[in-house]
Design a protein around this motif. Structure first.
Motif, PDB file in Angstrom:
ATOM      1  N   GLU A 112     -34.313  93.359 -32.536  1.00 21.68           N
ATOM      2  CA  GLU A 112     -33.527  92.170 -32.629  1.00 21.68           C
ATOM      3  C   GLU A 112     -34.376  91.015 -32.802  1.00 21.68           C
ATOM      4  O   GLU A 112     -34.054  89.898 -33.695  1.00 21.68           O
ATOM      5  CB  GLU A 112     -32.440  92.096 -31.662  1.00 21.68           C
ATOM      6  CG  GLU A 112     -31.258  93.149 -31.875  1.00 21.68           C
ATOM      7  CD  GLU A 112     -30.295  92.985 -31.070  1.00 21.68           C
ATOM      8  OE1 GLU A 112     -29.892  91.699 -30.693  1.00 21.68           O
ATOM      9  OE2 GLU A 112     -29.648  94.161 -30.371  1.00 21.68           O
ATOM     10  N   GLU A 113     -35.075  90.613 -31.612  1.00 16.65           N
ATOM     11  CA  GLU A 113     -35.830  89.132 -31.733  1.00 16.65           C
ATOM     12  C   GLU A 113     -36.908  89.196 -32.872  1.00 16.65           C
ATOM     13  O   GLU A 113     -37.070  87.967 -33.221  1.00 16.65           O
ATOM     14  CB  GLU A 113     -36.536  89.062 -30.306  1.00 16.65           C
ATOM     15  CG  GLU A 113     -37.440  90.100 -30.009  1.00 16.65           C
ATOM     16  CD  GLU A 113     -36.762  91.446 -29.250  1.00 16.65           C
ATOM     17  OE1 GLU A 113     -37.318  91.890 -28.470  1.00 16.65           O
ATOM     18  OE2 GLU A 113     -35.431  91.467 -29.249  1.00 16.65           O
ATOM     19  N   GLN A 114     -37.165  90.281 -33.523  1.00 15.76           N
ATOM     20  CA  GLN A 114     -38.253  90.008 -34.535  1.00 15.76           C
ATOM     21  C   GLN A 114     -37.561  89.926 -35.710  1.00 15.76           C
ATOM     22  O   GLN A 114     -38.343  89.456 -36.918  1.00 15.76           O
ATOM     23  CB  GLN A 114     -39.022  91.383 -34.745  1.00 15.76           C
ATOM     24  CG  GLN A 114     -39.644  91.716 -33.416  1.00 15.76           C
ATOM     25  CD  GLN A 114     -40.547  93.017 -33.585  1.00 15.76           C
ATOM     26  OE1 GLN A 114     -39.940  93.978 -34.084  1.00 15.76           O
ATOM     27  NE2 GLN A 114     -41.966  93.058 -33.215  1.00 15.76           N
ATOM     28  N   LEU A 115     -36.248  89.939 -36.010  1.00 20.97           N
ATOM     29  CA  LEU A 115     -35.558  90.043 -37.242  1.00 20.97           C
ATOM     30  C   LEU A 115     -35.325  88.256 -37.499  1.00 20.97           C
ATOM     31  O   LEU A 115     -34.867  87.497 -36.886  1.00 20.97           O
ATOM     32  CB  LEU A 115     -34.318  90.835 -37.063  1.00 20.97           C
ATOM     33  CG  LEU A 115     -33.247  90.595 -38.416  1.00 20.97           C
ATOM     34  CD1 LEU A 115     -34.090  91.401 -39.553  1.00 20.97           C
ATOM     35  CD2 LEU A 115     -31.932  91.151 -38.155  1.00 20.97           C
ATOM     36  N   MET A 116     -35.760  88.092 -38.675  1.00 25.25           N
ATOM     37  CA  MET A 116     -35.639  86.498 -39.442  1.00 25.25           C
ATOM     38  C   MET A 116     -34.610  86.692 -40.830  1.00 25.25           C
ATOM     39  O   MET A 116     -35.224  87.441 -41.596  1.00 25.25           O
ATOM     40  CB  MET A 116     -36.902  85.767 -39.259  1.00 25.25           C
ATOM     41  CG  MET A 116     -37.571  85.504 -38.302  1.00 25.25           C
ATOM     42  SD  MET A 116     -38.996  84.663 -38.392  1.00 25.25           S
ATOM     43  CE  MET A 116     -38.165  83.234 -39.013  1.00 25.25           C
TER      44      MET A 116
END
Length: 654
Positions: A112-116
Motif C-alpha cells: 500500500e505504501e508503495q502505491l502512488m
C-alpha cells in the motif's frame, strides 16, 4: 372405368377426414410448441420464424430462420466471452468524487505504501472554424498531474485520466467521467421554475445503439436480450424496420436529422468534414429545455465521427468523446483476442463503460427531462458472431435500467443501424436481407398504454408495417411536442417519414418510406443464374460508373468485372401487385472486381438498354489498406491504390 357417385363420396369423405386430422395436428403442434417454448426458454426463440416478416399490399418481406442452413454456422455454440482484468480497479467514480482503493495494491504486486496514484483533467481541444483541419476532433489535452492522497477526492473535472505506479513501474491506467452540475444547472433551474419540478408527461428519451446487428442476428446471437425486451419488458418490436443507406453515418443522419444522403451534403456538410451546422434533433430538444447527452465507445468510427467527420464545438451538454479519445490512446486493449475490435477500456468492457455512463445520466437527471444518444461500435462492427459478446452485458444493463425506476418517465429506443456489412454471411441471400433489417425496439413507460390508447394502438399496428429511419426521426419530433396526446399538437408534415404514433397505411412501399431501391427488402424479384448476360451487363455498368467517379484520383487503378456471383431480377417495387408495376426492370447483382478482389453489390434499374444506379454500391468484403492512397471516405470503399500493384502485373492496369 368411370367413377360412381358412391366412389366420389368416399373420396370426398377421405379429403374431409384428412383435413380435420391436419387441422387437429396443427392445433396440437402449435400447443406443443407453446409448451416447449415455456420449458426450453431461450433456445426456442428461433422457432417463431414465419414465411414472411411482413406481408401487406404494399410490401412483402421474406423471413429467414436465424438458423437457416445458409446462415446457421454464424451462430456461436458458446457466446464470445473475455475478461478485461482479473484485478479489482484501484479507483472508481462515485458521484462527483474519485475513490482510491489503496487496500487493493497487493493485487497489483505492491505494498500500500508503495502505491502512488495521480489524475489529470481532460480538456477537449476546439479549433477555429476558419482554420479547420480534418483531424481537429482527434485532439485533447491533459492538465497537470494531481497526486491522490486521500481515499475520497472531490473532482471538478468532466473527465480525468488516472495513473498509478510504484517508483517507475506503471501499474494502472483508467479514465473516469463526472456529470458536473454546471453543465446542466441553467436548464434544471429553468425547469424547476417553469414546472415546479413536476415532470408530468414530459418524457426523457434514451437511445441506446449497437452497431451492425440485424434483428435476425439478435435472435441468433443475442437471445437473452431479445427475450427480455419482448417478453419481460414488453418492448415494441418493429420487425420490418428497413435501413435507408449503407453505413452508420447516413442512417443516423436520417434518424436524427430527417435528411437523405444527398440532402445531408447539401444542407450542412458542404465540405464533408463537420456536423456543426446540421439540424440534429437534440438541438430542438435543447431549445425546449432538455438536457442533451452524447456517448460513444469508439471515437474513431462512431456515429458522427465516421471517416473523420466531426464537430468543431461540443454538440451536447454532456459529451464524452474527448474522454473516450484518452481511453483509446492509453487504456484500449483486446483481452488477448485477435482482431480490430475495441473490447476493453482499461479493466472494463467497452460496451459496459457506455452502459454505466447511461445509468449514471439516468439516475442524475430523474428530476429533469433529457435526451441521450449512445452508440456501441467496438465489439460488433467487424464480425457477425461477436454480437454474442454483447448479449449478457446488454441484458444486465436493461435489468439495471428497469430496476432503477427511471423507465417510468423515459422512452427507450434500443436500436441498431444495419446488419453486418462484410464477411461470408453477405454471400447469402439471407445475409443480404439481414444487412438491411436492423433491430429496432421501443419501450414506453408502463402507464403510457392506458393513458394514450389511440397512440398505443397505432404503435402496435406499426410493428407490422414497413418502417424506416425517417419514421424514427418524425417520431422523435412528435415526442418533443407530445404529439401522442392529440392531433392538434402534432407537427406539420415533414418531407420524409411518418410518426409512429399515427397508423402507417398497409399500402406503404419503399418509395413511400424513402427507402432507396438498393436497400429495399420488399420482395418482387426472382433469382437468376449467375451467367445471365443481363447480370454481366449490369455489373459492367456499375464498374464503369465507379471508374468514372474515381477518375479524379489517379492514384486509383481503374477496375474491371472479374466474376458475377449471383443476381436477382424483377420489376419496380412500388407495389407488390404486378399489374401496377411499370415496365422497368430491377436488377440486383453481386460481383467481384480486379485488381483487389473487391466484392460489390448493386441494384440498378433497366429501361430498354439504359441502366441507372438506384443507390450507392455496397462493398461487402473488407478492403483494409487497399485505398490508403486517398482520403475520400466515399471512394475509399472502391479504390485499389496503384502503388499496391506488383511490377509484373499485366499492363492492362498501367
Amino acid at each position: 372405368m368411370p367413377k360412381t357417385k358412391g366412389h366420389r363420396m368416399i373420396i370426398l369423405s377421405s379429403v374431409v377426414t384428412s383435413t380435420i386430422v391436419l387441422l387437429l395436428y396443427q392445433t396440437l403442434f402449435s400447443r406443443r410448441n407453446s409448451i416447449e417454448f415455456q420449458e426450453c426458454g431461450l433456445d426456442c426463440l428461433r422457432h417463431d420464424t414465419k414465411p414472411f416478416i411482413l406481408t401487406t399490399p404494399g410490401c412483402t418481406i421474406p423471413d429467414f430462420d436465424p438458423m437457416h442452413p445458409s446462415v446457421a454456422k454464424f451462430r456461436v455454440k458458446k457466446p464470445k466471452n473475455y475478461t478485461c482484468s482479473r484485478r479489482r480497479p484501484l479507483t472508481e467514480a462515485r458521484g462527483l468524487s474519485l475513490v482510491l482503493h489503496r487496500g487493493r495494491a497487493e493485487e497489483y504486486g505492491v505494498l500500500e505504501e508503495q502505491l502512488m496514484c495521480e489524475y489529470q483533467g481532460i480538456v477537449r481541444v476546439e479549433q477555429n472554424p476558419d482554420n479547420f483541419t480534418m483531424d481537429c476532433d482527434k485532439k485533447f489535452s491533459l492538465k497537470e498531474k494531481v497526486l491522490l492522497t486521500d481515499a475520497i477526492t472531490t473532482i471538478d473535472e468532466d473527465g480525468v485520466f488516472v495513473t498509478c505506479h510504484s517508483n517507475v513501474r506503471k501499474l494502472y491506467e483508467t479514465v473516469h467521467y463526472f456529470l458536473q452540475p454546471r453543465r446542466s444547472e441553467a436548464k434544471r433551474k429553468l425547469f424547476q421554475e417553469k414546472y415546479g419540478g413536476q415532470r408530468g408527461d414530459m418524457l426523457s428519451v434514451l437511445i441506446m445503439g449497437i452497431d451492425s446487428v440485424s434483428r435476425a442476428n439478435m435472435r441468433r446471437n443475442m437471445p437473452k436480450t431479445f427475450h427480455f425486451l419482448k417478453d419481460e419488458l414488453g418492448a415494441l418490436d418493429f420487425q420490418a424496420f428497413n435501413k435507408v443507406a449503407d453505413n452508420t453515418n447516413p442512417n443516423m443522419a436520417a434518424s436524427l436529422m430527417g435528411l437523405t444522403e444527398k440532402e445531408l451534403t447539401e444542407t450542412c456538410q458542404p465540405k464533408r468534414t463537420k456536423f456543426d451546422d446540421c439540424p440534429l434533433i437534440w438541438k430542438n430538444f435543447s431549445d425546449a429545455g432538455y438536457i442533451t447527452v452524447y456517448g460513444e465507445d469508439d471515437p474513431y468510427s462512431g456515429s458522427f465521427h465516421y471517416n473523420r467527420y466531426g464537430f468543431l464545438k461540443e454538440p451536447t451538454d454532456f459529451y464524452n468523446r474527448p474522454y473516450m479519445l484518452v481511453s483509446h490512446s492509453y487504456t484500449r486493449h483486446n483481452a488477448g483476442k485477435k482482431g480490430s475490435f475495441v473490447l476493453c477500456l482499461g479493466g472494463e468492457k467497452s460496451i459496459s463503460v457506455i452502459h454505466d455512463y447511461s445509468l449514471a445520466v439516468a439516475d442524475t437527471f430523474r428530476d429533469t427531462p433529457y435526451i441521450a444518444y449512445y452508440w456501441n461500435t467496438g465489439i460488433t462492427h467487424d464480425e457477425v458472431e461477436w454480437a454474442s459478446a454483447t448479449d449478457v452485458p446488454s441484458l444486465e444493463y436493461l435489468r439495471k435500467l428497469n430496476e432503477s425506476g427511471v423507465l417510468d418517465h423515459t422512452i427507450l429506443f434500443f436500436i441498431s443501424d444495419h446488419g453486418i456489412r462484410f464477411g461470408d454471411i453477405r454471400q447469402t441471400y439471407a445475409g443480404l436481407l439481414e444487412e438491411r433489417l436492423p433491430y429496432f425496439f421501443v419501450l414506453f413507460p408502463p402507464w403510457f398504454r392506458e393513458k394514450y390508447p389511440e397512440a398505443w394502438k397505432s404503435l402496435s399496428t406499426n410493428t407490422k408495417r414497413l418502417v424506416s429511419n425517417f419514421d424514427f426521426h418524425v417520431t422523435l419530433n412528435d415526442i418533443l411536442v407530445r404529439g401522442y396526446e392529440n392531433d392538434t399538437k402534432s407537427l406539420p408534415a415533414i418531407l420524409h417519414g411518418q410518426s409512429l404514433f399515427k397508423e402507417i397505411p398497409d399500402s406503404r412501399s419503399c418509395e413511400d418510406a424513402t427507402i432507396p431501391e438498393h436497400y429495399c427488402t420488399c420482395e418482387r424479384s426472382q433469382q437468376v443464374e449467375a451467367g445471365h448476360p443481363r447480370l454481366r451487363k449490369a455489373a459492367e455498368f456499375v464498374v464503369n460508373q465507379l471508374n468514372y467517379g474515381m477518375a479524379v484520383f489517379p492514384e486509383c487503378i481503374q477496375l474491371r468485372v472479374s466474376e458475377v456471383i449471383r443476381g436477382r431480377m424483377g420489376q419496380s417495387r412500388k407495389s407488390v401487385r404486378p399489374n401496377e408495376a411499370p415496365k422497368t426492370n430491377t436488377i440486383s447483382v453481386t460481383f467481384t472486381t480486379l485488381p483487389g478482389k473487391a466484392a460489390m453489390e448493386a441494384t440498378v434499374r433497366q429501361y430498354q438498354e439504359n441502366f441507372e444506379l438506384t443507390a450507392d454500391v455496397s462493398r461487402i468484403n473488407k478492403y483494409g489498406n487497399q485505398s490508403h492512397c486517398i482520403s475520400d471516405p466515399f471512394y475509399a470503399r472502391y479504390c485499389y491504390c496503384r502503388d499496391l500493384l506488383p511490377s509484373v502485373f499485366p499492363t492492362i492496369y498501367a
